[in-house]
Design a protein around this motif. Structure first.
Motif, PDB file in Angstrom:
ATOM      1  N   ALA A  93     -66.585 -33.565  65.988  1.00 17.21           N
ATOM      2  CA  ALA A  93     -66.963 -32.173  66.236  1.00 17.21           C
ATOM      3  C   ALA A  93     -68.275 -31.846  65.537  1.00 17.21           C
ATOM      4  CB  ALA A  93     -65.855 -31.238  65.762  1.00 17.21           C
ATOM      5  N   LEU A  94     -68.426 -32.276  64.306  1.00 18.59           N
ATOM      6  CA  LEU A  94     -69.670 -32.016  63.584  1.00 18.59           C
ATOM      7  C   LEU A  94     -70.868 -32.636  64.281  1.00 18.59           C
ATOM      8  CD1 LEU A  94     -68.551 -32.396  59.877  1.00 18.59           C
ATOM      9  CD2 LEU A  94     -69.366 -30.331  61.012  1.00 18.59           C
ATOM     10  N   ASP A  97     -55.942 -39.052  59.307  1.00 14.29           N
ATOM     11  CA  ASP A  97     -57.043 -39.834  59.867  1.00 14.29           C
ATOM     12  C   ASP A  97     -57.496 -39.257  61.204  1.00 14.29           C
ATOM     13  OD1 ASP A  97     -57.046 -41.533  57.699  1.00 14.29           O
ATOM     14  OD2 ASP A  97     -55.825 -43.065  58.686  1.00 14.29           O
ATOM     15  N   ALA A  98     -56.565 -38.812  62.016  1.00 17.71           N
ATOM     16  CA  ALA A  98     -56.912 -38.233  63.316  1.00 17.71           C
ATOM     17  C   ALA A  98     -57.707 -36.952  63.126  1.00 17.71           C
ATOM     18  CB  ALA A  98     -55.651 -37.963  64.139  1.00 17.71           C
ATOM     19  N   TYR A  99     -57.318 -36.117  62.165  1.00 20.40           N
ATOM     20  CA  TYR A  99     -58.047 -34.868  61.928  1.00 20.40           C
ATOM     21  C   TYR A  99     -59.425 -35.142  61.333  1.00 20.40           C
ATOM     22  CZ  TYR A  99     -53.860 -32.324  63.146  1.00 20.40           C
ATOM     23  OH  TYR A  99     -52.788 -31.819  63.826  1.00 20.40           O
ATOM     24  N   ASP A 100     -59.526 -36.129  60.468  1.00 15.97           N
ATOM     25  CA  ASP A 100     -60.836 -36.509  59.935  1.00 15.97           C
ATOM     26  C   ASP A 100     -61.744 -36.992  61.062  1.00 15.97           C
ATOM     27  OD1 ASP A 100     -60.094 -35.852  57.368  1.00 15.97           O
ATOM     28  OD2 ASP A 100     -59.630 -37.920  56.775  1.00 15.97           O
ATOM     29  N   ASP A 101     -61.185 -37.769  61.984  1.00 15.59           N
ATOM     30  CA  ASP A 101     -61.940 -38.261  63.129  1.00 15.59           C
ATOM     31  C   ASP A 101     -62.402 -37.100  64.014  1.00 15.59           C
ATOM     32  OD1 ASP A 101     -62.940 -40.454  64.821  1.00 15.59           O
ATOM     33  OD2 ASP A 101     -61.362 -39.819  66.216  1.00 15.59           O
ATOM     34  N   LEU A 102     -61.512 -36.154  64.248  1.00 14.39           N
ATOM     35  CA  LEU A 102     -61.863 -34.975  65.040  1.00 14.39           C
ATOM     36  C   LEU A 102     -62.978 -34.194  64.357  1.00 14.39           C
ATOM     37  CD1 LEU A 102     -61.509 -32.871  67.278  1.00 14.39           C
ATOM     38  CD2 LEU A 102     -59.650 -31.883  65.937  1.00 14.39           C
ATOM     39  N   GLU A 103     -62.863 -33.983  63.054  1.00 11.18           N
ATOM     40  CA  GLU A 103     -63.892 -33.237  62.330  1.00 11.18           C
ATOM     41  C   GLU A 103     -65.240 -33.953  62.429  1.00 11.18           C
ATOM     42  OE1 GLU A 103     -64.954 -31.323  57.985  1.00 11.18           O
ATOM     43  OE2 GLU A 103     -63.312 -32.747  58.124  1.00 11.18           O
ATOM     44  N   GLU A 104     -65.241 -35.259  62.239  1.00  9.97           N
ATOM     45  CA  GLU A 104     -66.480 -36.032  62.310  1.00  9.97           C
ATOM     46  C   GLU A 104     -67.138 -35.914  63.687  1.00  9.97           C
ATOM     47  OE1 GLU A 104     -67.738 -40.698  62.300  1.00  9.97           O
ATOM     48  OE2 GLU A 104     -66.168 -40.079  60.909  1.00  9.97           O
ATOM     49  N   VAL A 146     -71.228 -33.197  67.493  1.00 16.13           N
ATOM     50  CA  VAL A 146     -71.511 -32.391  68.684  1.00 16.13           C
ATOM     51  C   VAL A 146     -72.178 -31.082  68.279  1.00 16.13           C
ATOM     52  CG1 VAL A 146     -70.447 -31.083  70.566  1.00 16.13           C
ATOM     53  CG2 VAL A 146     -69.694 -33.401  70.086  1.00 16.13           C
ATOM     54  N   PHE A 147     -71.636 -30.407  67.278  1.00 13.75           N
ATOM     55  CA  PHE A 147     -72.187 -29.124  66.855  1.00 13.75           C
ATOM     56  C   PHE A 147     -73.607 -29.275  66.325  1.00 13.75           C
ATOM     57  CE2 PHE A 147     -67.537 -27.962  65.832  1.00 13.75           C
ATOM     58  CZ  PHE A 147     -67.293 -27.671  67.163  1.00 13.75           C
ATOM     59  N   GLN A 148     -73.869 -30.353  65.588  1.00 10.45           N
ATOM     60  CA  GLN A 148     -75.214 -30.595  65.071  1.00 10.45           C
ATOM     61  C   GLN A 148     -76.209 -30.846  66.201  1.00 10.45           C
ATOM     62  OE1 GLN A 148     -74.411 -33.805  62.378  1.00 10.45           O
ATOM     63  NE2 GLN A 148     -73.940 -32.438  60.682  1.00 10.45           N
ATOM     64  N   GLU A 149     -75.744 -31.467  67.266  1.00  6.16           N
ATOM     65  CA  GLU A 149     -76.615 -31.741  68.401  1.00  6.16           C
ATOM     66  C   GLU A 149     -77.073 -30.454  69.084  1.00  6.16           C
ATOM     67  OE1 GLU A 149     -76.447 -34.104  72.668  1.00  6.16           O
ATOM     68  OE2 GLU A 149     -75.060 -34.660  71.077  1.00  6.16           O
ATOM     69  N   PHE A 150     -76.237 -29.425  69.075  1.00  5.85           N
ATOM     70  CA  PHE A 150     -76.530 -28.201  69.812  1.00  5.85           C
ATOM     71  C   PHE A 150     -76.961 -27.021  68.947  1.00  5.85           C
ATOM     72  CE2 PHE A 150     -73.733 -30.563  72.668  1.00  5.85           C
ATOM     73  CZ  PHE A 150     -74.566 -30.614  73.774  1.00  5.85           C
ATOM     74  N   THR A 151     -77.103 -27.230  67.633  1.00  5.82           N
ATOM     75  CA  THR A 151     -77.540 -26.142  66.768  1.00  5.82           C
ATOM     76  C   THR A 151     -78.710 -26.594  65.906  1.00  5.82           C
ATOM     77  OG1 THR A 151     -75.940 -26.772  65.067  1.00  5.82           O
ATOM     78  CG2 THR A 151     -75.266 -25.056  66.605  1.00  5.82           C
ATOM     79  N   SER A 152     -79.522 -25.629  65.488  1.00  6.44           N
ATOM     80  CA  SER A 152     -80.623 -25.953  64.578  1.00  6.44           C
ATOM     81  C   SER A 152     -80.105 -25.868  63.141  1.00  6.44           C
ATOM     82  CB  SER A 152     -81.793 -25.002  64.799  1.00  6.44           C
ATOM     83  OG  SER A 152     -81.408 -23.675  64.554  1.00  6.44           O
TER      84      SER A 152
END
Length: 86
Positions: free
Chosen positions: A66-67, A57-64, A69-75
Motif C-alpha cells: 500500500a505504501l 506477516d500478511a498485514y506487514d505485506d499489505l502495508e508495504e 502505491v500511495f507513494q507513486e501517486f502522491t508528492s
C-alpha cells in the motif's frame, strides 16, 4: 503499522461530515455502491488479507504494498486520508 497518523476526534468528525455531504454517502449493506466518487478513481482489492491470511506477516505485506502505491501517486509534501471505520 507505523506509517499512519490517527486523526483527532474533531478532525475525524470533519472528514466524515465532508464524506456524507460531498459524496452523498448513505451506508447500506443492500445498495452498492453506497456513495458516488468523482472520476477517475482507483479501487484496490485487499480481500486476500482477510479470512485465512490473518497473520502479522500478511498485514506487514499489505502495508508495504500500500505504501508503494500511495507513494507513486502522491508528492512528498502531500497527505491523504484513509478511513477505516464508521
Amino acid at each position: 503499522m507505523k506509517n499512519w497518523l490517527e486523526l483527532s476526534n474533531a478532525e475525524d468528525e470533519k472528514v466524515w461530515n465532508k464524506i456524507y455531504d460531498e459524496l452523498k454517502f448513505e451506508p447500506s449493506i443492500a445498495n452498492f455502491p453506497s456513495f458516488k466518487v468523482p472520476t477517475p478513481f482507483i479501487t484496490y482489492d485487499i480481500s486476500l488479507y482477510f479470512g485465512k491470511y490473518k497473520g502479522l506477516d500478511a498485514y506487514d505485506d499489505l502495508e508495504e504494498k500500500a505504501l508503494l502505491v500511495f507513494q507513486e501517486f502522491t508528492s512528498v509534501d502531500e497527505l491523504f486520508f484513509m478511513l477505516t471505520r464508521r
